[in-house]
Design an enzyme around this catalytic site. Structure first.
Site, PDB file in Angstrom:
ATOM      1  N   GLY A  29       0.791  -1.240   0.000  1.00 46.40           N
ATOM      2  CA  GLY A  29       0.000   0.000   0.000  1.00 46.40           C
ATOM      3  C   GLY A  29       0.817   1.280   0.000  1.00 46.40           C
ATOM      4  O   GLY A  29       0.393   2.288  -0.543  1.00 46.40           O
ATOM      5  N   GLU A  42       4.158   4.297   5.406  1.00 48.64           N
ATOM      6  CA  GLU A  42       2.952   3.461   5.332  1.00 48.64           C
ATOM      7  C   GLU A  42       1.841   4.238   4.628  1.00 48.64           C
ATOM      8  O   GLU A  42       1.871   5.472   4.555  1.00 48.64           O
ATOM      9  CB  GLU A  42       2.569   3.055   6.771  1.00 48.64           C
ATOM     10  CG  GLU A  42       1.336   2.206   6.934  1.00 48.64           C
ATOM     11  CD  GLU A  42       1.338   0.873   6.212  1.00 48.64           C
ATOM     12  OE1 GLU A  42       1.492   0.871   4.972  1.00 48.64           O
ATOM     13  OE2 GLU A  42       1.135  -0.161   6.876  1.00 48.64           O
ATOM     14  N   ASP A  43       0.881   3.512   4.094  1.00 46.26           N
ATOM     15  CA  ASP A  43      -0.240   4.185   3.433  1.00 46.26           C
ATOM     16  C   ASP A  43      -1.212   4.786   4.436  1.00 46.26           C
ATOM     17  O   ASP A  43      -1.671   5.909   4.276  1.00 46.26           O
ATOM     18  CB  ASP A  43      -0.965   3.219   2.467  1.00 46.26           C
ATOM     19  CG  ASP A  43      -1.342   1.881   3.111  1.00 46.26           C
ATOM     20  OD1 ASP A  43      -1.070   1.667   4.309  1.00 46.26           O
ATOM     21  OD2 ASP A  43      -1.908   1.043   2.380  1.00 46.26           O
ATOM     22  N   ASP A 101      -4.517   2.829  10.830  1.00 46.23           N
ATOM     23  CA  ASP A 101      -5.925   2.559  11.126  1.00 46.23           C
ATOM     24  C   ASP A 101      -6.024   2.184  12.597  1.00 46.23           C
ATOM     25  O   ASP A 101      -5.972   3.055  13.457  1.00 46.23           O
ATOM     26  CB  ASP A 101      -6.397   1.459  10.165  1.00 46.23           C
ATOM     27  CG  ASP A 101      -7.879   1.186  10.240  1.00 46.23           C
ATOM     28  OD1 ASP A 101      -8.667   2.126  10.396  1.00 46.23           O
ATOM     29  OD2 ASP A 101      -8.268   0.010  10.128  1.00 46.23           O
ATOM     30  N   LYS A 153      -6.402   7.467  10.343  1.00 49.56           N
ATOM     31  CA  LYS A 153      -7.796   7.408  10.820  1.00 49.56           C
ATOM     32  C   LYS A 153      -7.753   7.335  12.345  1.00 49.56           C
ATOM     33  O   LYS A 153      -7.876   6.246  12.917  1.00 49.56           O
ATOM     34  CB  LYS A 153      -8.468   6.123  10.304  1.00 49.56           C
ATOM     35  CG  LYS A 153      -9.002   6.157   8.901  1.00 49.56           C
ATOM     36  CD  LYS A 153      -9.903   4.927   8.713  1.00 49.56           C
ATOM     37  CE  LYS A 153      -9.672   4.265   7.398  1.00 49.56           C
ATOM     38  NZ  LYS A 153     -10.376   2.974   7.263  1.00 49.56           N
ATOM     39  N   PHE A 198     -13.685   3.459   4.497  1.00 47.35           N
ATOM     40  CA  PHE A 198     -12.713   2.603   3.822  1.00 47.35           C
ATOM     41  C   PHE A 198     -12.328   3.229   2.489  1.00 47.35           C
ATOM     42  O   PHE A 198     -13.172   3.461   1.633  1.00 47.35           O
ATOM     43  CB  PHE A 198     -13.258   1.190   3.610  1.00 47.35           C
ATOM     44  CG  PHE A 198     -12.184   0.232   3.193  1.00 47.35           C
ATOM     45  CD1 PHE A 198     -11.310  -0.302   4.124  1.00 47.35           C
ATOM     46  CD2 PHE A 198     -12.009  -0.090   1.852  1.00 47.35           C
ATOM     47  CE1 PHE A 198     -10.288  -1.167   3.743  1.00 47.35           C
ATOM     48  CE2 PHE A 198     -10.989  -0.955   1.459  1.00 47.35           C
ATOM     49  CZ  PHE A 198     -10.125  -1.491   2.411  1.00 47.35           C
ATOM     50  N   ASP A 246      -5.630  -0.641  -1.609  1.00 50.34           N
ATOM     51  CA  ASP A 246      -6.435  -1.607  -2.371  1.00 50.34           C
ATOM     52  C   ASP A 246      -7.689  -2.033  -1.642  1.00 50.34           C
ATOM     53  O   ASP A 246      -7.839  -1.862  -0.437  1.00 50.34           O
ATOM     54  CB  ASP A 246      -5.600  -2.861  -2.633  1.00 50.34           C
ATOM     55  CG  ASP A 246      -5.468  -3.722  -1.373  1.00 50.34           C
ATOM     56  OD1 ASP A 246      -5.085  -3.166  -0.325  1.00 50.34           O
ATOM     57  OD2 ASP A 246      -5.753  -4.920  -1.432  1.00 50.34           O
ATOM     58  N   ARG A 273      -5.555  -0.011  -6.633  1.00 48.86           N
ATOM     59  CA  ARG A 273      -4.302   0.640  -6.227  1.00 48.86           C
ATOM     60  C   ARG A 273      -3.857   1.688  -7.246  1.00 48.86           C
ATOM     61  O   ARG A 273      -3.143   2.624  -6.922  1.00 48.86           O
ATOM     62  CB  ARG A 273      -3.172  -0.397  -6.098  1.00 48.86           C
ATOM     63  CG  ARG A 273      -3.337  -1.384  -4.959  1.00 48.86           C
ATOM     64  CD  ARG A 273      -2.016  -2.111  -4.727  1.00 48.86           C
ATOM     65  NE  ARG A 273      -2.165  -3.326  -3.963  1.00 48.86           N
ATOM     66  CZ  ARG A 273      -2.169  -3.382  -2.618  1.00 48.86           C
ATOM     67  NH1 ARG A 273      -2.066  -2.277  -1.912  1.00 48.86           N
ATOM     68  NH2 ARG A 273      -2.284  -4.533  -1.992  1.00 48.86           N
TER      69      ARG A 273
HETATM   70  P1  5GP Z   1      -3.883  -1.270  11.178  1.00 46.92           P
HETATM   71  O1  5GP Z   1      -3.036  -2.331  11.758  1.00 46.92           O
HETATM   72  O2  5GP Z   1      -3.429   0.127  11.472  1.00 46.92           O
HETATM   73  O3  5GP Z   1      -5.322  -1.467  11.539  1.00 46.92           O
HETATM   74  O4  5GP Z   1      -3.892  -1.541   9.626  1.00 46.92           O
HETATM   75  C1  5GP Z   1      -3.136  -0.854   8.734  1.00 46.92           C
HETATM   76  C2  5GP Z   1      -3.331  -1.481   7.378  1.00 46.92           C
HETATM   77  O5  5GP Z   1      -4.699  -1.789   7.162  1.00 46.92           O
HETATM   78  C3  5GP Z   1      -2.963  -0.527   6.290  1.00 46.92           C
HETATM   79  O6  5GP Z   1      -1.629  -0.660   5.924  1.00 46.92           O
HETATM   80  C4  5GP Z   1      -3.893  -0.951   5.176  1.00 46.92           C
HETATM   81  O7  5GP Z   1      -3.320  -2.003   4.450  1.00 46.92           O
HETATM   82  C5  5GP Z   1      -5.103  -1.482   5.867  1.00 46.92           C
HETATM   83  N1  5GP Z   1      -6.178  -0.477   5.926  1.00 46.92           N
HETATM   84  C6  5GP Z   1      -6.652   0.176   6.998  1.00 46.92           C
HETATM   85  N2  5GP Z   1      -7.622   1.049   6.675  1.00 46.92           N
HETATM   86  C7  5GP Z   1      -7.732   0.964   5.327  1.00 46.92           C
HETATM   87  C8  5GP Z   1      -8.559   1.633   4.360  1.00 46.92           C
HETATM   88  O8  5GP Z   1      -9.396   2.511   4.639  1.00 46.92           O
HETATM   89  N3  5GP Z   1      -8.376   1.270   3.068  1.00 46.92           N
HETATM   90  C9  5GP Z   1      -7.478   0.306   2.681  1.00 46.92           C
HETATM   91  N4  5GP Z   1      -7.402   0.041   1.394  1.00 46.92           N
HETATM   92  N5  5GP Z   1      -6.694  -0.322   3.553  1.00 46.92           N
HETATM   93  C10 5GP Z   1      -6.834  -0.017   4.862  1.00 46.92           C
HETATM   94 MG    MG Z   2      -1.164  -2.063   3.920  1.00 47.94          MG
END
Ligand code: 5GP
Ligand code: MG
Length: 183
Positions: free
Chosen positions: A45, A100-101, A104, A132, A153, A160, A166
């Site tokens: 991502g 990182e993208d 979350d 977020k 989302f 993706d 993507r």
């Molecule tokens: P975390 O461990 O912070 O919950 O997850 C981070 C990862 O979850 C990100 O690198 C991404 O791959 C995925 N993710 C979290 N929110 C989103 C979203 O709104 N859209 C997409 N495409 N991926 C997300």
């Molecule tokens: Mg990711």
């Protein structure tokens, strides 16, 4: 850009992202002026954001890549993190900037930050295009954050859904109908 019914709306245009990316690069260039930087991109991502940021860096910078398991086809975190591809070189005495993208829940990234910190780099910081904050489950913050976004989302600009979208040049909100079909 006009998208089909799978996209609900454009949240951030490629132009807005480009302007913000330059601002982040300016900050990073100031903060690492006399340091050697190792940019660690979290695959997949973060790759488009990393490339756009990386070409704006004027400090000495190397890049490496780390792949961890992600959500799969769903849109909520499993809490399980597995290293699929590790860095190609040791990081001791490097100044690491993790790219990182999106942050979350923070679960994936806090695991990554702890794992890399244990390898004794000179410093480690986190740069994420999106954040977020309302979804956070662990105590984690980005040192450089492009945009705070609401709890929706998003796809595009590297992000993706089930490996699709993507390539969209904008960050977009996915229509709920797309994942309601699968879940
Ligand atoms: P975390 O461990 O912070 O919950 O997850 C981070 C990862 O979850 C990100 O690198 C991404 O791959 C995925 N993710 C979290 N929110 C989103 C979203 O709104 N859209 C997409 N495409 N991926 C997300
Ligand atoms: Mg990711």
């Amino acid at each position: 850009m006009n998208y089909g019914s799978e996209i609900e709306k454009v949240l951030l245009t490629g132009k807005q992202i480009e302007i913000r990316t330059q601002e982040l690069a300016d900050e990073i260039n100031r903060d690492y002026a006399d340091k050697e930087l190792l940019v660690v991109c979290i695959l997949r991502g973060g790759v488009i954001f990393m490339a756009d940021l990386f070409k704006r860096l004027t400090v000495d910078a190397e890049m490496d890549f780390l792949a961890v398991s992600s959500y799969g086809a769903g849109t909520t975190s499993s809490g399980e993190v597995k290293v699929m591809k590790d860095l190609s070189a040791p990081v001791d005495r490097k100044h690491i900037l993790v790219i990182e993208d999106i942050i979350d829940t923070g679960i994936t990234l806090s695991y990554i930050m702890e794992m890399l910190s244990a390898r004794k780099p000179s410093s480690i910081k986190l740069c994420s295009l999106l954040d977020k904050p309302s979804r956070r489950k662990v105590d984690l913050f980005g040192d450089y954050v492009g945009f705070e976004i609401p709890n929706e989302f998003v796809v595009g600009y590297g992000l993706d859904y089930d490996e699709k979208f993507r390539n969209l040049p904008d960050v977009c909100v996915l229509s709920p109908s797309v994942y309601e079909k699968n879940n």
